[in-house]
Design an enzyme around this catalytic site. Structure first.
Site, PDB file in Angstrom:
ATOM      1  N   HIS A  83       0.819  -1.260  -0.062  1.00  0.00           N
ATOM      2  CA  HIS A  83      -0.017  -0.012   0.083  1.00  0.00           C
ATOM      3  C   HIS A  83       0.961   1.392   0.068  1.00  0.00           C
ATOM      4  CE1 HIS A  83       0.185  -0.120   4.543  1.00  0.00           C
ATOM      5  NE2 HIS A  83       0.111   1.166   4.526  1.00  0.00           N
ATOM      6  N   ASP A 220       1.237  -7.612   2.221  1.00  0.00           N
ATOM      7  CA  ASP A 220       1.178  -6.109   1.785  1.00  0.00           C
ATOM      8  C   ASP A 220       2.626  -5.628   1.904  1.00  0.00           C
ATOM      9  OD1 ASP A 220       0.908  -3.363   1.785  1.00  0.00           O
ATOM     10  OD2 ASP A 220      -0.317  -3.448   3.537  1.00  0.00           O
ATOM     11  N   SER A 631       3.948   2.075   8.416  1.00  0.00           N
ATOM     12  CA  SER A 631       3.726   1.061   7.448  1.00  0.00           C
ATOM     13  C   SER A 631       5.096   0.994   6.866  1.00  0.00           C
ATOM     14  CB  SER A 631       2.646   1.815   6.439  1.00  0.00           C
ATOM     15  OG  SER A 631       1.596   1.229   6.861  1.00  0.00           O
TER      16      SER A 631
HETATM   17  N1  ARG Z   1      -4.556   0.209   7.439  1.00  0.00           N
HETATM   18  C1  ARG Z   1      -3.217   0.107   6.953  1.00  0.00           C
HETATM   19  C2  ARG Z   1      -2.739   1.475   7.044  1.00  0.00           C
HETATM   20  O1  ARG Z   1      -3.187   2.400   7.704  1.00  0.00           O
HETATM   21  C3  ARG Z   1      -3.242  -0.297   5.542  1.00  0.00           C
HETATM   22  C4  ARG Z   1      -3.952   0.849   4.594  1.00  0.00           C
HETATM   23  C5  ARG Z   1      -4.165  -0.084   3.209  1.00  0.00           C
HETATM   24  N2  ARG Z   1      -5.094   0.714   2.615  1.00  0.00           N
HETATM   25  C6  ARG Z   1      -6.365   0.211   2.286  1.00  0.00           C
HETATM   26  N3  ARG Z   1      -7.454   0.797   2.250  1.00  0.00           N
HETATM   27  N4  ARG Z   1      -6.433  -1.156   2.572  1.00  0.00           N
HETATM   28  O2  ARG Z   1      -2.246   2.437   6.123  1.00  0.00           O
HETATM   29  N1  GLU Z   2      -1.027   1.269   7.444  1.00  0.00           N
HETATM   30  C1  GLU Z   2      -0.383   2.111   8.358  1.00  0.00           C
HETATM   31  C2  GLU Z   2       0.516   3.022   7.583  1.00  0.00           C
HETATM   32  O1  GLU Z   2       0.175   3.167   6.420  1.00  0.00           O
HETATM   33  C3  GLU Z   2       0.279   1.692   9.657  1.00  0.00           C
HETATM   34  C4  GLU Z   2      -0.821   1.115  10.442  1.00  0.00           C
HETATM   35  C5  GLU Z   2      -1.082   2.123  11.781  1.00  0.00           C
HETATM   36  O2  GLU Z   2      -1.654   3.263  11.414  1.00  0.00           O
HETATM   37  O3  GLU Z   2      -0.539   1.728  12.485  1.00  0.00           O
HETATM   38  O4  GLU Z   2       1.315   3.736   8.276  1.00  0.00           O
END
Ligand code: ARG
Ligand code: GLU
Length: 697
Positions: A83, A220, A631
């Site tokens: 991502h 990912d 991330s």
């Molecule tokens: N939750 C993760 C973060 O905050 C992964 C994001 C990937 N995006 C998604 N919509 N699945 O970045």
């Molecule tokens: N997916 C998140 C990012 O893009 C990390 C997840 C979080 O917020 O801990 O940094």
């Protein structure tokens, strides 16, 4: 390695059950190293951060402007999340070469794809510059005067630190609400090429259904390579550039992990607000999050409808949709977490104790003053939240603003590039329906006194937001690709009064003239008090170890692999495997449709070096305190080797940006063996694995 836990190990883990809260500054890690070593870290503080010798920090980069990446070979190979590389993968994709759908693997260096605009930043050094930044500041100054002292001193420090050029960038960051200042000096590389990415059906497996959730099976990751000039220095993209030789890269530990194992995450968390007062938390959980969630629900529903109906629209909106969905879901988890923990009430109780203690000290009256300022600030924050989630999300309006400002600068080539990029990914019906949805909510929910006059007068003219939208989208010249493309920058003046341009200008002028001045003035007053409150908290609790809130600077978070109980009667194990992928696999459901090649490999049962107990590990969770920006961060074992890649947090723990709960807060990591399995068996790119240093002991 087995994953059962002996009674002995269990008692050890329970013994360790102290909060793993904290994001620590690497240069001060010697203050924590004793605790880290007691919990299983076998190296020294100098191994984590050193300005004298290569250390782990030299293998960690800020990837782009909001992710982390790590070096995994002596030839500049870099690992981050799928991502995090999503925009790049998407930009290289078309219906003919759909790398999002099919994945991408460069089989030779020549096939690696350049990404204009993408940079990675290595931290050269960081230092406490508090005294230099505050030189010339005297007690009686206003906050605005202090800001200008800080600004000009910082500018000087930055100028000196980057004088030798050479890709250097520096920034001075405030810590603990301006009680401390640190300067960070980075070396920025701008030739970063895409090397590999699995198909989205692996890299985004589970999609937004599983996002922020455990159990998780998302592969990912994506792979890039940093290029440098012949002397290993930063250089803009050139065919003559060569792979960058890092000072340090991670060795990979592929021997397996167990519950209770020490883990350490090294990366760039973006924003946390652990020390805000109850009023700030209440605003987030009761006002801001609910409204922002509702606005995004409408936009997501609209996008989804068009994406489901048309593959071309799915590609166009995949990255935009993921971005909108991501925070939308996080806010929901955060809100629930805050409510479950009772953070507002807990903070109120803490504040009452603080107030009692503060009587007769310099901190007396600080909290009551903040409380009344919050009351004044709140409606401004609310209107600003609405601006950013409603008018400012209308694509054609943002495009109009961008085009006109580029035209003003008179550069036709960047203008044309902007126009082409916009229309490649634009679907007018989505934009128009979204306009209607969010502008109706905007109209319904903004209180008197905090509404743009333009809104009321325009709705009076048209009678409804719908009629307004019909007119704007039918008559804005910015919706006409050929027409906009044919205009040179000099002809753009004619579009000044275009309805999309006018709307954007009017909204911006409302924000700039009616909201920001007062919002900034009040925020300054609150920040000044926060500086006292922060210092006060440190004096009030002299035995507590404080860490500065995240601000996209490099941090160390450490903890251990551990499951959790999300709700009564359920316990989540800390590991997932490809068995779970096959359980979820369903060709009928977009988010769970694993590629056929994956099914074929699983059917053979040949997992090569990456299997364990007849399966392949996919993800694990741990107690490291992480946030957005982490991330792609390396997840490191006690010996300093890479065991995984951080990519998410569990939904029940997303309030950790505000309050960390050791029972619920877990970061989600990709097991490095799954990364290697996918590269090897699915991507057929074992030449990349040959570059890495893999240890199995
Ligand atoms: N939750 C993760 C973060 O905050 C992964 C994001 C990937 N995006 C998604 N919509 N699945 O970045
Ligand atoms: N997916 C998140 C990012 O893009 C990390 C997840 C979080 O917020 O801990 O940094």
């Amino acid at each position: 390695m087995k994953r059962y836990i002996s009674i002995f190990a269990l008692s050890l883990i329970c013994g360790l059950a102290v909060a793993d809260e904290g994001m620590w500054l690497p240069s001060l890690i010697s203050e924590r190293i004793g605790d880290m070593q007691a919990k299983g870290f076998e190296l020294t503080a100098e191994d984590i951060y050193s300005i004298n010798q290569a250390s782990l920090k030299d293998a960690v980069v800020l990837f782009g402007r909001g992710c982390t990446g790590e070096l995994i070979s002596s030839e500049g190979l870099l690992l981050t999340n799928h991502h995090c590389g999503y925009d790049q993968i998407q930009k290289h994709s078309s219906v003919e070469h759909d790398y999002l759908r099919d994945g991408f693997w460069a089989m030779t260096r020549e096939e690696e794809l350049p990404n204009p605009g993408l940079t990675v930043s290595f931290l050269d050094r960081m230092e406490d510059v508090t005294d230099a930044v505050l030189a010339g500041y005297t007690g009686g100054m206003t906050e605005a005067q202090r800001d200008s002292v800080v600004k000009s001193n910082s500018a000087k420090l930055i100028e000196d630190a980057t004088a030798s050029g050479n890709g250097l960038r520096a920034s001075v960051e405030s810590m603990y609400y301006g009680n401390k200042y640190y300067m960070f000096v980075y070396r920025v590389y701008s030739d970063v090429r895409l090397v590999g990415a699995p198909p989205s059906s692996i890299g985004k497996f589970g999609g937004d259904t599983d996002n922020w959730m455990w159990p998780r099976h998302t592969g990912d990751f994506s792979i890039f390579r940093i290029y440098a000039d012949k002397d290993n220095n930063p250089a803009p993209y050139s065919e003559d550039n060569v792979p960058y030789t890092p000072k340090r890269y991670f060795h990979i530990a592929a021997g397996g992990v167990e519950e209770g194992d020490f883990t350490f995450v090294y990366g760039f968390p973006g924003t946390t607000r652990e020390y805000i007062m109850s009023d700030g938390v209440r605003y987030i959980s009761e006002l801001s999050n609910p409204h922002k969630i509702a606005l995004r629900t409408m936009r997501l529903d609209i996008q989804r409808r068009y994406m489901d109906a048309d593959q071309a629209v799915r590609i166009q909106y995949s990255a935009k949709n993921a971005t909108v969905a991501n925070a939308w879901k996080k806010w929901q988890g955060e809100m629930r977490g805050i409510n479950r923990l009772g953070t507002v009430a807990r903070k109120q109780a803490y504040e009452a104790r603080f107030n009692e203690w503060a009587a007769g000290t310099e901190y007396e009256g600080v909290l009551p003053a903040m409380d009344s300022l919050y009351g004044l600030l709140e409606p401004y924050l609310f209107a600003l939240d609405y601006y950013y989630e409603a008018p400012n999300t209308v694509e054609i309006v943002k495009f109009a603003g961008k085009v006109l400002s580029l035209a003003e600068k008179g550069t036709d080539s960047s203008l044309n590039a902007e126009v082409a990029a916009f229309f490649k990914d634009y679907c007018l019906p989505i934009d128009k329906e979204s306009f209607i949805a969010v502008m109706n909510a905007f109209n319904d929910n903004l209180p008197d006194g905090f509404r743009p006059g333009y809104l009321d007068s325009t709705i009076a003219v048209y009678g409804s937001v719908e009629a307004w939208a019909d007119d704007l989208f039918a008559h804005s010249a910015f919706t006409d690709r050929e027409f906009v493309y044919a205009l040179g920058s000099e002809d753009m003046d004619a579009l000044y009064d275009d309805p999309a341009a006018e709307f954007g200008r009017e909204m911006k002028s409302w924000v700039d003239n009616e909201l920001y001045p007062e919002a900034i003035r009040l925020s300054r007053e609150i920040n000044l008090l926060y500086r006292d409150y922060m210092r006060g908290q440190m004096e009030f609790e002299p035995d507590r170890a404080f860490y500065p809130d995240a601000n996209l600077t490099l941090r160390v978070a450490y903890g251990h692999i551990k499951g959790y109980a999300p709700s009564d009667g359920i316990y989540y194990l800390p590991f997932s495997t490809i068995d779970g992928i096959m359980e979820k696999d369903n060709p009928e459901i977009f988010d769970y449709n694993i590629p056929q090649r994956f099914r074929d490999v699983v059917a053979t049962g040949d997992y090569g070096r990456w299997g364990e107990d007849g399966s392949v590990p996919v993800c694990f969770i741990a107690t490291n305190h992480t946030s957005g920006g982490n991330s792609g961060s390396p997840v490191i074992d006690g010996k300093g080797r890479l065991i995984g890649v951080n990519f998410d947090r569990v939904w029940e723990g997303t309030m950790s940006d505000i309050e960390f709960d050791p029972d619920f807060c877990r970061n989600i990591c990709l097991d490095i063996r799954y990364v290697l399995f996918v590269i090897d068996k699915i991507g057929g790119a074992s030449h990349l694995i040959d570059e890495m240093t893999i240890e199995t002991e």
